[in-house]
Design an enzyme around this catalytic site. Structure first.
Site, mmCIF file in Angstrom:
data_model
loop_
_atom_site.group_PDB
_atom_site.id
_atom_site.type_symbol
_atom_site.label_atom_id
_atom_site.label_comp_id
_atom_site.label_asym_id
_atom_site.label_seq_id
_atom_site.Cartn_x
_atom_site.Cartn_y
_atom_site.Cartn_z
ATOM 1 N N ASP A 280 8.702 -4.565 13.651
ATOM 2 C CA ASP A 280 7.948 -3.965 12.552
ATOM 3 C C ASP A 280 7.137 -2.798 13.106
ATOM 4 O O ASP A 280 6.302 -2.987 13.992
ATOM 5 C CB ASP A 280 7.025 -5.027 11.934
ATOM 6 C CG ASP A 280 6.318 -4.570 10.669
ATOM 7 O OD1 ASP A 280 6.060 -3.359 10.533
ATOM 8 O OD2 ASP A 280 6.008 -5.428 9.816
ATOM 9 N N SER B 238 3.508 -6.864 2.781
ATOM 10 C CA SER B 238 2.507 -6.027 3.445
ATOM 11 C C SER B 238 1.143 -6.184 2.771
ATOM 12 O O SER B 238 0.611 -7.294 2.714
ATOM 13 C CB SER B 238 2.990 -4.572 3.450
ATOM 14 O OG SER B 238 2.241 -3.790 4.340
ATOM 15 N N MET B 239 0.550 -5.100 2.215
ATOM 16 C CA MET B 239 -0.712 -5.277 1.494
ATOM 17 C C MET B 239 -0.530 -6.176 0.282
ATOM 18 O O MET B 239 -1.489 -6.825 -0.171
ATOM 19 C CB MET B 239 -1.292 -3.930 1.056
ATOM 20 C CG MET B 239 -2.669 -4.062 0.401
ATOM 21 S SD MET B 239 -3.282 -2.543 -0.357
ATOM 22 C CE MET B 239 -2.311 -2.491 -1.865
ATOM 23 N N PHE C 70 0.827 -1.206 0.000
ATOM 24 C CA PHE C 70 0.000 0.000 0.000
ATOM 25 C C PHE C 70 0.861 1.255 0.000
ATOM 26 O O PHE C 70 1.754 1.398 0.834
ATOM 27 C CB PHE C 70 -0.905 -0.021 1.234
ATOM 28 C CG PHE C 70 -1.850 1.139 1.341
ATOM 29 C CD1 PHE C 70 -2.843 1.340 0.390
ATOM 30 C CD2 PHE C 70 -1.766 2.023 2.405
ATOM 31 C CE1 PHE C 70 -3.729 2.409 0.491
ATOM 32 C CE2 PHE C 70 -2.649 3.092 2.527
ATOM 33 C CZ PHE C 70 -3.629 3.284 1.555
ATOM 34 N N HIS D 12 9.911 -3.224 8.681
ATOM 35 C CA HIS D 12 8.754 -3.633 7.876
ATOM 36 C C HIS D 12 9.097 -3.974 6.426
ATOM 37 O O HIS D 12 8.699 -5.017 5.913
ATOM 38 C CB HIS D 12 7.693 -2.540 7.904
ATOM 39 C CG HIS D 12 6.475 -2.886 7.114
ATOM 40 N ND1 HIS D 12 5.649 -3.954 7.435
ATOM 41 C CD2 HIS D 12 5.941 -2.327 5.986
ATOM 42 C CE1 HIS D 12 4.651 -4.020 6.567
ATOM 43 N NE2 HIS D 12 4.816 -3.062 5.674
#
EC number: 3.1.1.1
Length: 261
Positions: free
Chosen positions: A204, A104-105, A36, A234
């Site tokens: 993270d 992530s996303m 994202f 992250h």
């Protein structure tokens, strides 16, 4: 003015938001999904490593990304997923086995791909996001009506000198759509039975560790492995543990691809 005399311009020139479309020489394909407000820049070294294996790779640029955060506010999760689904369809037409990897996303998108396509051969996820625990997450639908953006939490990378090239603002309307997407994916996690390799950063500052716990708990995968990354934040695909992710994903895909089908 000499080339790159402006340090900010030099950094911008170093960031590559473009998608990747590569046809390999084997029957293995991999869909690579960025996160994202990010872009393929954060995944490019990983994608290059997959290309080096002789595999076909599709790394799309998601709608509303790689330009300006205002563009993200004009898009929805359905549009982001459709772009990934098209990449999968393209690979499926030429490859016997297709895998999905995501950050992530991007991990959320890969999970949705597995839910929609049971024939997907396997998943490699890095700090996947299926929920938001921040106190203001529930306010996103309301905030989206009055505030276009908020400060971003970008470049969560431990390795000095690295940047993911993400937006410097978080688009609130797009974030509200992401939260709805996470709820859809979370509800359908039991539909996922594909082999799963999950990398989680021990430290993270963007995605809470409960996200990985939920994925491992609620999916039906009997072949599921979690690897904790001790030296990355992250955006681990650009961090100290990046090579561990790249090599681990290759070993995982090779193991599954060598199985009789």
């Amino acid at each position: 003015m000499t080339p790159h005399a402006n340090p900010e311009a030099a950094m911008d020139n170093a960031i590559d938001h473009s998608p990747l479309h590569h046809d390999g020489a084997t029957d293995v394909g991999v869909v690579v999904c960025h996160g994202f407000t990010g872009s393929p820049h954060s995944m490019r070294p990983w994608a290059a490593h997959l290309v080096d294996q002789g595999w076909s790779v599709r790394m799309p640029l998601l709608p509303g990304h790689g330009t300006h955060w205002r563009d993200a506010n004009r898009t929805t999760w359905q549009e982001w997923y459709s772009e990934v689904d098209r990449a999968y369809a393209d690979l499926s037409a030429r490859c016997d086995a297709v895998y999905a990897v995501g950050l992530s996303m991007g991990g959320t998108l890969a999970l949705r791909l597995a839910q929609q396509h049971p024939e997907l051969a396997g998943l490699v996820l890095v700090n996947p996001a299926v929920t938001m625990l921040r106190w203001d997450a529930k306010l996103l639908p309301v905030l989206a009506k009055v505030i276009p953006s908020v400060p971003a939490i970008g470049d969560d990378i431990k390795k000095p000198g690295m940047t993911e090239g993400a937006y410097d603002r978080t688009p609130v309307r797009a974030a509200a759509s992401l939260r709805r997407f996470q709820a859809v994916v979370r509800a359908d996690l039991p539909r996922i039975a594909q082999p799963l390799l999950l990398f989680r950063s021990a430290d993270d500052h963007v995605v809470e560790p409960v996200n990985s716990a939920i994925v491992l708990r609620d999916t039906a995968s009997t072949d599921a492995t979690e690897v904790v990354l001790a030296d990355s934040f992250h955006v681990a695909t650009l961090d100290h543990d990046a090579q561990r992710i790249f090599d681990g994903s290759v070993d995982f895909i090779r193991r599954l691809s060598d199985r009789p089908r």
